[in-house]
Design a protein around this motif. Structure first.
Motif, short mmCIF file in Angstrom:
data_model
loop_
_atom_site.label_atom_id
_atom_site.label_comp_id
_atom_site.label_asym_id
_atom_site.label_seq_id
_atom_site.Cartn_x
_atom_site.Cartn_y
_atom_site.Cartn_z
N PHE A 23 -47.53 34.38 -85.19
CA PHE A 23 -47.68 35.72 -84.62
C PHE A 23 -49.04 36.34 -84.96
N THR A 24 -49.64 35.92 -86.06
CA THR A 24 -51.01 36.35 -86.36
C THR A 24 -51.97 35.74 -85.35
N GLU A 25 -51.76 34.48 -85.02
CA GLU A 25 -52.61 33.81 -84.00
C GLU A 25 -52.46 34.50 -82.65
N LEU A 26 -51.27 34.99 -82.37
CA LEU A 26 -51.03 35.71 -81.12
C LEU A 26 -51.81 37.02 -81.08
N GLY A 27 -52.11 37.56 -82.25
CA GLY A 27 -52.88 38.80 -82.32
C GLY A 27 -52.18 39.92 -83.07
N GLU A 29 -50.71 41.86 -86.40
CA GLU A 29 -51.25 42.08 -87.74
C GLU A 29 -50.10 42.17 -88.73
N LEU A 30 -50.27 41.52 -89.88
CA LEU A 30 -49.26 41.59 -90.93
C LEU A 30 -49.35 42.94 -91.62
N GLU A 31 -48.28 43.74 -91.50
CA GLU A 31 -48.22 45.05 -92.17
C GLU A 31 -47.90 44.88 -93.63
N GLY A 32 -47.02 43.92 -93.92
CA GLY A 32 -46.62 43.71 -95.31
C GLY A 32 -45.48 42.72 -95.41
N GLU A 33 -45.30 42.22 -96.62
CA GLU A 33 -44.21 41.30 -96.94
C GLU A 33 -43.49 41.83 -98.16
N ALA A 34 -42.18 41.58 -98.24
CA ALA A 34 -41.42 42.04 -99.40
C ALA A 34 -40.12 41.28 -99.52
N ARG A 58 -47.26 43.86 -86.74
CA ARG A 58 -47.53 44.99 -85.87
C ARG A 58 -48.47 44.56 -84.75
N THR A 59 -48.23 45.06 -83.54
CA THR A 59 -49.14 44.80 -82.42
C THR A 59 -50.43 45.57 -82.66
N PRO A 60 -51.55 45.11 -82.08
CA PRO A 60 -52.83 45.77 -82.31
C PRO A 60 -52.85 47.26 -81.93
N ASP A 61 -52.04 47.66 -80.94
CA ASP A 61 -52.03 49.07 -80.56
C ASP A 61 -51.20 49.93 -81.51
N LEU A 66 -42.51 43.68 -85.22
CA LEU A 66 -41.61 42.54 -85.27
C LEU A 66 -41.31 42.26 -86.74
N GLU A 67 -40.04 42.27 -87.11
CA GLU A 67 -39.65 41.96 -88.48
C GLU A 67 -39.19 40.51 -88.53
N LEU A 68 -39.88 39.70 -89.31
CA LEU A 68 -39.51 38.30 -89.53
C LEU A 68 -38.74 38.23 -90.83
#
Length: 146
Positions: A23-27, A29-34, A58-61, A66-68
């Protein structure tokens, strides 16, 4: 009363690192991990002894998220075959608007993504396709024309 907004879509994955990379490759952004665990989580999801790792993308806009989720306990279960067809009941895809669909496809293929069908043109409006990504998840890509 109506809803305020759609906050996010949750996807359970087995390989959280690979899903984040995809999903990072798709564009996104990782908001965070926990890590998440505790009796409150057990009560919310209706399972016992829940221990998960989550990553919020998070989408660029900034409007789509999306929660993985990677379940450590209890072990995640499969609702069907990993490569279920597009007409399988349930949530089958998430659609993303992209600027250059062929570039995105090429980059996603380096993460194991495969076209489900073909890249097609819809009238004079869009080029679109379905792509199978991590855990058999289908995403749709749409590039607006003209």
């Amino acid at each position: 009363m109506t809803i305020q907004r759609m906050d996010h879509v949750g996807v359970v994955v087995d390989d959280l690192t690979a899903a984040i990379a995809f999903f990072t490759e798709l564009g996104m952004e990782l908001e965070g991990e926990a890590p998440v665990e505790g009796r409150w989580v057990d009560r919310v999801v209706g399972l016992d002894n829940v221990r998960v790792d989550i990553a919020m993308m998070r989408t660029p806009d900034g409007h789509g998220r999306l929660e993985l989720t990677k379940f450590h306990t209890p072990t995640a279960v499969s609702a069907g075959p990993e490569n279920a067809p597009a007409n399988t009941l349930g949530i089958r895809r998430i659609m993303f608007a992209v600027d250059d669909i062929e570039d995105v496809l090429a980059r996603l293929r380096t993460h194991g993504a495969e076209l489900v069908g073909e890249l097609e043109r819809y009238e004079d409006s869009y080029r679109l396709c379905y792509v199978r990504g991590p855990e058999g998840l289908i995403i749709a890509l749409a590039e607006q024309l003209g």
